[in-house]
Design an enzyme around this catalytic site. Structure first.
Site, short mmCIF file in Angstrom:
data_model
loop_
_atom_site.label_atom_id
_atom_site.label_comp_id
_atom_site.label_asym_id
_atom_site.label_seq_id
_atom_site.Cartn_x
_atom_site.Cartn_y
_atom_site.Cartn_z
N GLU A 195 -39.03 18.58 15.41
CA GLU A 195 -37.97 19.18 14.75
C GLU A 195 -36.99 18.20 14.42
O GLU A 195 -36.36 18.38 13.35
CB GLU A 195 -37.19 20.14 15.85
CG GLU A 195 -38.28 21.32 16.62
CD GLU A 195 -39.16 20.65 17.54
OE1 GLU A 195 -39.74 19.69 17.54
OE2 GLU A 195 -39.15 21.74 18.57
N ASN A 216 -44.06 15.15 15.55
CA ASN A 216 -43.74 14.28 16.57
C ASN A 216 -44.50 13.04 16.25
O ASN A 216 -45.44 12.74 15.95
CB ASN A 216 -44.05 14.88 17.92
CG ASN A 216 -45.46 15.51 18.09
OD1 ASN A 216 -46.10 15.74 17.24
ND2 ASN A 216 -46.09 15.45 19.12
N ASN A 256 -44.24 7.22 21.29
CA ASN A 256 -44.20 5.78 21.58
C ASN A 256 -44.74 5.05 22.75
O ASN A 256 -44.82 6.12 23.45
CB ASN A 256 -42.85 5.21 21.35
CG ASN A 256 -42.62 3.84 21.34
OD1 ASN A 256 -42.59 3.11 22.21
ND2 ASN A 256 -42.54 3.41 20.10
N1 THU Z 1 -42.37 17.83 21.34
C1 THU Z 1 -41.96 18.21 20.11
O1 THU Z 1 -42.56 17.55 19.08
N2 THU Z 1 -41.14 19.09 20.08
C2 THU Z 1 -41.00 19.78 21.13
O2 THU Z 1 -39.84 20.59 21.00
C3 THU Z 1 -41.56 19.73 22.27
C4 THU Z 1 -42.13 18.56 22.57
C5 THU Z 1 -43.56 16.69 21.13
C6 THU Z 1 -42.75 15.36 22.02
C7 THU Z 1 -44.31 14.83 22.31
O3 THU Z 1 -44.71 14.07 21.63
C8 THU Z 1 -45.07 16.01 22.81
O4 THU Z 1 -44.68 16.96 22.15
C9 THU Z 1 -45.28 16.35 24.37
O5 THU Z 1 -43.89 16.50 24.98
#
Ligand code: THU
Length: 118
Positions: free
Chosen positions: A42, A29, A32
């Site tokens: 993902e 992830n 920003n």
């Molecule tokens: N996040 C992901 O990377 N994948 C998901 O499916 C759920 C949420 C990340 C986005 C954000 O950086 C953090 O988790 C909190 O929402």
């Protein structure tokens, strides 16, 4: 997951996907300051793969830095549905390497797809 850029949520996520080109692509992830422009792990992995020429994802594993098993958000499930079939494999893991295995159709039943527009 080690490379996740998550200074706002401190929730780190990693994803790895096996694609039809035989390669494994990973993603994290990337948050920003505007929050809404955050890209989930993902989608990072899938966009990296597609931009390198992959067309299909047969397996995905998603891991996060907590003891709870990962749960892909709705946006990511929809993006996954573009490149995964109903019987493809989804592993949801946690920070102790516990995981559960699902088929894609189990995590996104009634997926909207291009076939709905025929
Ligand atoms: N996040 C992901 O990377 N994948 C998901 O499916 C759920 C949420 C990340 C986005 C954000 O950086 C953090 O988790 C909190 O929402």
């Amino acid at each position: 997951m080690t490379n996740a850029y998550a200074p706002y949520s401190h929730y780190t996520v990693g994803a790895a996907i096996l694609c039809d080109d035989g390669k494994i692509y990973s993603g994290v992830n990337v948050e920003n300051a505007s929050y809404g422009l955050t890209n989930c792990a993902e989608r990072t992995a899938i966009f990296k793969a597609v931009s390198e020429g992959a067309k299909h994802v047969s397996k995905i594993i998603i891991i996060n830095g907590t003891k709870e098993l990962s749960k892909p958000c709705g946006a990511c499930r929809q993006v996954m549905s573009e490149f995964m079939g109903p019987e493809d494999t989804v592993f949801l893991a946690n920070n102790t390497n516990d995981f559960k295995e699902y088929t894609f159709k189990e995590i996104l039943p009634l997926a909207f797809s291009d076939k709905d527009m025929d």
